[in-house]
Design an enzyme around this catalytic site. Structure first.
Site, PDB file in Angstrom:
ATOM      1  N   CYS A   2       0.867  -1.185   0.000  1.00  0.00           N
ATOM      2  CA  CYS A   2       0.000   0.000   0.000  1.00  0.00           C
ATOM      3  C   CYS A   2       0.898   1.227   0.000  1.00  0.00           C
ATOM      4  CB  CYS A   2      -0.867   0.039   1.253  1.00  0.00           C
ATOM      5  SG  CYS A   2      -1.806  -1.471   1.520  1.00  0.00           S
ATOM      6  N   ARG A  27       1.352   1.622  -6.024  1.00  0.00           N
ATOM      7  CA  ARG A  27       1.501   0.658  -4.932  1.00  0.00           C
ATOM      8  C   ARG A  27       0.165   0.030  -4.533  1.00  0.00           C
ATOM      9  NH1 ARG A  27       6.244   0.976  -2.242  1.00  0.00           N
ATOM     10  NH2 ARG A  27       5.308   0.026  -0.403  1.00  0.00           N
ATOM     11  N   TRP A  74      -3.809  -1.585  -1.233  1.00  0.00           N
ATOM     12  CA  TRP A  74      -3.741  -2.800  -2.045  1.00  0.00           C
ATOM     13  C   TRP A  74      -4.148  -3.911  -1.083  1.00  0.00           C
ATOM     14  CZ3 TRP A  74      -3.136  -4.500  -6.898  1.00  0.00           C
ATOM     15  CH2 TRP A  74      -2.728  -5.812  -7.106  1.00  0.00           C
ATOM     16  N   ASN A  98       0.954  -0.072   6.060  1.00  0.00           N
ATOM     17  CA  ASN A  98       1.351  -0.861   4.903  1.00  0.00           C
ATOM     18  C   ASN A  98       2.085  -2.081   5.440  1.00  0.00           C
ATOM     19  OD1 ASN A  98       2.469  -1.851   2.490  1.00  0.00           O
ATOM     20  ND2 ASN A  98       4.183  -0.417   2.587  1.00  0.00           N
ATOM     21  N   GLY A  99       1.679  -3.287   5.025  1.00  0.00           N
ATOM     22  CA  GLY A  99       2.329  -4.507   5.511  1.00  0.00           C
ATOM     23  C   GLY A  99       1.288  -5.545   5.905  1.00  0.00           C
ATOM     24  N   GLU A 482       9.093 -20.128 -19.921  1.00  0.00           N
ATOM     25  CA  GLU A 482       8.900 -18.782 -19.374  1.00  0.00           C
ATOM     26  C   GLU A 482      10.039 -17.845 -19.822  1.00  0.00           C
ATOM     27  OE1 GLU A 482       6.618 -17.162 -18.192  1.00  0.00           O
ATOM     28  OE2 GLU A 482       7.466 -15.535 -17.012  1.00  0.00           O
ATOM     29  N   LYS A 486       9.458 -14.471 -21.982  1.00  0.00           N
ATOM     30  CA  LYS A 486       9.947 -13.150 -21.564  1.00  0.00           C
ATOM     31  C   LYS A 486      10.694 -12.491 -22.703  1.00  0.00           C
ATOM     32  CE  LYS A 486       8.025 -12.620 -18.892  1.00  0.00           C
ATOM     33  NZ  LYS A 486       7.021 -13.250 -18.138  1.00  0.00           N
ATOM     34  N   GLU A 489       8.345 -11.517 -25.743  1.00  0.00           N
ATOM     35  CA  GLU A 489       7.335 -10.475 -25.548  1.00  0.00           C
ATOM     36  C   GLU A 489       7.931  -9.077 -25.388  1.00  0.00           C
ATOM     37  OE1 GLU A 489       4.658 -10.807 -22.148  1.00  0.00           O
ATOM     38  OE2 GLU A 489       6.236 -11.672 -20.927  1.00  0.00           O
ATOM     39  N   HIS A 505      14.479 -34.822 -31.552  1.00  0.00           N
ATOM     40  CA  HIS A 505      13.317 -35.261 -32.332  1.00  0.00           C
ATOM     41  C   HIS A 505      12.859 -34.188 -33.314  1.00  0.00           C
ATOM     42  CE1 HIS A 505      13.092 -38.857 -29.911  1.00  0.00           C
ATOM     43  NE2 HIS A 505      13.286 -38.099 -28.858  1.00  0.00           N
ATOM     44  N   LYS A 604      -1.682  -5.698 -20.236  1.00  0.00           N
ATOM     45  CA  LYS A 604      -1.372  -6.349 -18.963  1.00  0.00           C
ATOM     46  C   LYS A 604      -2.432  -7.362 -18.595  1.00  0.00           C
ATOM     47  CE  LYS A 604       0.936  -7.064 -15.221  1.00  0.00           C
ATOM     48  NZ  LYS A 604       2.073  -7.983 -15.406  1.00  0.00           N
TER      49      LYS A 604
HETATM   50  C1  AGP Z   1       3.381 -12.682 -19.255  1.00  0.00           C
HETATM   51  O1  AGP Z   1       4.493 -11.914 -19.154  1.00  0.00           O
HETATM   52  C2  AGP Z   1       2.183 -12.035 -19.812  1.00  0.00           C
HETATM   53  N1  AGP Z   1       1.914 -10.784 -19.260  1.00  0.00           N
HETATM   54  C3  AGP Z   1       0.958 -12.953 -19.945  1.00  0.00           C
HETATM   55  O2  AGP Z   1       1.365 -14.157 -20.492  1.00  0.00           O
HETATM   56  C4  AGP Z   1       0.120 -13.216 -18.681  1.00  0.00           C
HETATM   57  O3  AGP Z   1       0.801 -14.067 -17.811  1.00  0.00           O
HETATM   58  C5  AGP Z   1      -1.216 -13.841 -19.106  1.00  0.00           C
HETATM   59  O4  AGP Z   1      -1.915 -12.930 -19.916  1.00  0.00           O
HETATM   60  C6  AGP Z   1      -2.074 -14.252 -17.934  1.00  0.00           C
HETATM   61  O5  AGP Z   1      -2.430 -13.169 -17.142  1.00  0.00           O
HETATM   62  P1  AGP Z   1      -3.026 -13.395 -15.700  1.00  0.00           P
HETATM   63  O6  AGP Z   1      -2.029 -14.107 -14.885  1.00  0.00           O
HETATM   64  O7  AGP Z   1      -3.316 -12.001 -15.208  1.00  0.00           O
HETATM   65  O8  AGP Z   1      -4.292 -14.190 -15.857  1.00  0.00           O
END
Ligand code: AGP
Length: 609
Positions: A2, A27, A74, A98-99, A482, A486, A489, A505, A604
């Site tokens: 927060c 935050r 938050w 906050n905490g 993953e 990263k 993207e 394969h 996001k």
């Molecule tokens: C990952 O870096 C991305 N932002 C994306 O794959 C994300 O994880 C995915 O859209 C799922 O989002 P969520 O965890 O908010 O459901």
């Protein structure tokens, strides 16, 4: 996570606090509030939702006073609502916090027995009541605060007012950040520098266990126990934007560095060490209900799906219950086999991903027990699930998920312990061992972050490659996926993750001296096999970047480049391995000049199917 702002001086406090809170909205932003003192009386305004709602409320019902405290929330304990918004008041005492107070339930019970009536579901309200209780026997405000703080377990940064001492503001911290700004005849307190940068650049950084008492135009610093301290101010010359990112160039880099704290918070208050068990406060399933689970389906998208793949290893390995992992957008269109003995676990950072929400509804409609692992409190997925394990990562602003991922792995590991204890597949000593290992993770993540400069050099070396491959086995295969996600993207470089043994394969045909191959080869039960796969790549001219255990010369002598990570164990190494992969993607993107925090074509939170 927060944001807190406090002010004491000669200006009207409300505009100063409100401006400060706007800078801290990153935050937390689910509710906000301000309290001021004027002529020995307090007035509080709180509202649910973004800060703009509080601003509108204050326009209709202004607050006056030259001393005040404010908060942007938050949620961790208690859903986002006006009643749970800070400040919280008990008698003359008003608190923002906050905490996480780990022993709040126990303290709440004791305080109820002495007649205290609670209005909110928060852990914070306990602090206000506890100080009120101490004031009954103590004349001094600061002594009552010291006594109350000494009874708290967990983390806090607090600002406290007392109607009976209207010229005093107290701030204290343990485990959550707090900075004091020195003005001329006025003082500012905040969770982070940007909140007060417009007023002063002379700042004192409070350390854990410290308290500041502002009164009569002066500040005195001491330990919470009462020992006087002389603290020096530092001049801050950050630009306002730099300050918002905590001095980091991008939110993503800041969030990568927050991972030790995020994991610490996700574990906090949940470990029952002597029982070798964990307490998951928002998971309402009895041992009997958990023992009746015959099959588990974990459903998620993107990074959360990668966490799910690691979760399969944890749960099947320890609890011997079959686990299937599904991509949410596929799940509901394939007529999945789900019934009352299936537990559906959805994982989502945002809690708003449309495909994951739809998959949860699908699983529920088929009668499955269900739960979520989620970062955003009271998000749609959290609300609609029968139980939830919140990851306390705090708001994640960078589109590329980092701290959310590592805390999802932490939550899955905690759930595995709980499930294993409920089903008797994990006995108490084994649970204790698992907990002991988990407790080492935050410090080892801190160690791993020291690799930043080394990884930046590697980024310079490999940034011009057109394609990357990432290889791993077992629990490290999802980490390879993953790592590749990263990179693609945020740097827009083509990258693929493969199980290391699958290379021969087909994908091995891609290897030549132009393709960097990131091989995850820490010391574990698959080490020899992964090393052989690495040799296969080297034999075909591939440029290997190996992530290996510290001091591993066998790997070090063979790979073109190495990144040595501290070795913990096979279960938890994936958390440590994630960090250099995030850093590699980050630095390559910075070097290429892409928009790290908001990469092209991405959002996001994907709230459309
Ligand atoms: C990952 O870096 C991305 N932002 C994306 O794959 C994300 O994880 C995915 O859209 C799922 O989002 P969520 O965890 O908010 O459901």
């Amino acid at each position: 996570m927060c944001g807190i702002v406090g002010y004491i001086g000669e200006q009207q406090a409300t505009p100063v606090i409100l401006e400060g809170l706007k800078k801290l909205e990153y935050r937390g932003y689910d509710s906000a509030g301000i309290a001021t003192l004027s002529s020995g009386e307090s007035a509080i305004r709180r509202s649910e939702g973004k800060l703009v709602n509080l601003e509108n409320l204050l326009r209709e019902h202004p607050l006056s006073g030259v001393i005040g405290i404010g908060h942007t929330r938050w949620a961790t304990h208690g859903r986002p609502s006006e009643i749970n918004a800070h400040p919280h008041k008990a008698g003359p005492v008003i608190v923002v916090h906050n905490g996480i107070i780990e022993n709040y339930l126990q303290l709440k019970e004791q305080l109820k027995q002495t007649g205290h009536i609670f209005k909110s579901e928060t852990d914070t309200e306990v602090i206000a009541h506890l100080i009120e209780e101490k004031l009954k026997t103590e004349n001094g405000f600061d002594i009552a605060v010291r006594q109350a703080l000494a009874e708290l377990h967990g983390a806090y940064a607090v600002c406290i007012l007392n109607e009976k001492e209207p010229g005093t503001l107290i701030a204290a911290k343990l485990g959550s950040p707090m900075v004091v700004g020195l003005g001329t005849g006025e003082y500012f307190v905040a969770s982070d520098i940007p909140a007060i940068l417009a007023h002063t650049r002379e700042m004192v950084f409070m350390e854990d266990g410290e308290m500041a008492v502002f009164s009569n135009g002066e500040v005195s610093f001491s330990t919470i126990a009462g020992e006087k301290l002389n603290k020096a101010a530092r001049h801050i010359d950050w630009s306002p934007l730099m300050a918002e990112k905590g001095g980091y160039r991008h939110f993503m880099l800041k969030e990568i560095h927050e991972q030790p704290r995020a994991v610490r918070d996700t574990i906090a208050g949940r470990l029952l060490e002597s029982d070798g068990d964990v307490y998951l406060e928002d998971l309402p399933f009895s041992d009997r209900q958990l023992a009746a689970v015959k099959r588990i389906v974990i459903i998620a998208c993107g990074t959360s799906w990668h966490a799910a793949l690691v979760g399969k290893f944890y749960i099947e390995g320890y609890c011997r219950i079959p686990v299937e992992v599904d991509i949410a957008s596929e799940f509901r269109y394939r007529n999945p086999v789900i019934n009352e003995s299936t537990l559906a676990i959805v994982i989502s950072q945002s809690g708003e991903t449309a495909d994951t929400l739809a998959a949860l509804r699908e699983a529920k409609s088929r009668g499955a027990m269900n739960m979520a692992i989620c970062n955003v409190v009271d998000s749609s997925i959290a609300r609609e699930s029968s139980g939830v394990i919140y990851t306390h990562a705090g708001p994640e602003i960078g589109v590329a998920s980092t701290k959310a991922f590592v805390t999802q792995l932490t939550a899955l590991y905690l759930f595995t312990i709980r499930l294993g204890r409920a089903t008797c597949s994990i006995d108490s000593p084994s649970g204790q061992r698992m907990i002991a290992a988990l407790k080492k993770v935050p410090a080892l993540l801190e160690e791993t972050l020291k690799l930043n400069d080394h990884v930046e050099k590697l980024a310079k070396k490999y940034m011009n490659a057109r394609d990357f491959l990432y290889l791993g086995r077992g629990k490290n295969f999802p980490i390879a996926l993953e790592g590749a996600l990263k990179l693609k993207e945020i740097s827009y470089i083509h990258a693929e993750g493969y199980p290391a043994g699958e290379m021969k394969h087909g994908p091995i045909a891609l290897i030549d001296e132009e393709v960097p191959v990131v091989v995850l080869v820490p010391k574990n039960s698959a080490f020899d096999k992964t090393l052989s796969n690495m040799e296969e790549v080297i034999a075909r001219g591939g440029r290997v970047i190996a992530l290996c255990s510290e001091g591993d010369q066998e790997v070090g002598n063979r790979a073109e480049s190495i990144i040595e990570i501290p070795h913990l164990n096979e279960d938890l190494d994936p958390l440590l391995l994630s960090v250099p992969l995030q850093l590699l993607a980050y630095h390559i993107s910075v070097l290429k000049g892409t928009d790290v925090d908001q990469p092209r074509n991405l959002a996001k939170s994907v709230t459309v199917e």
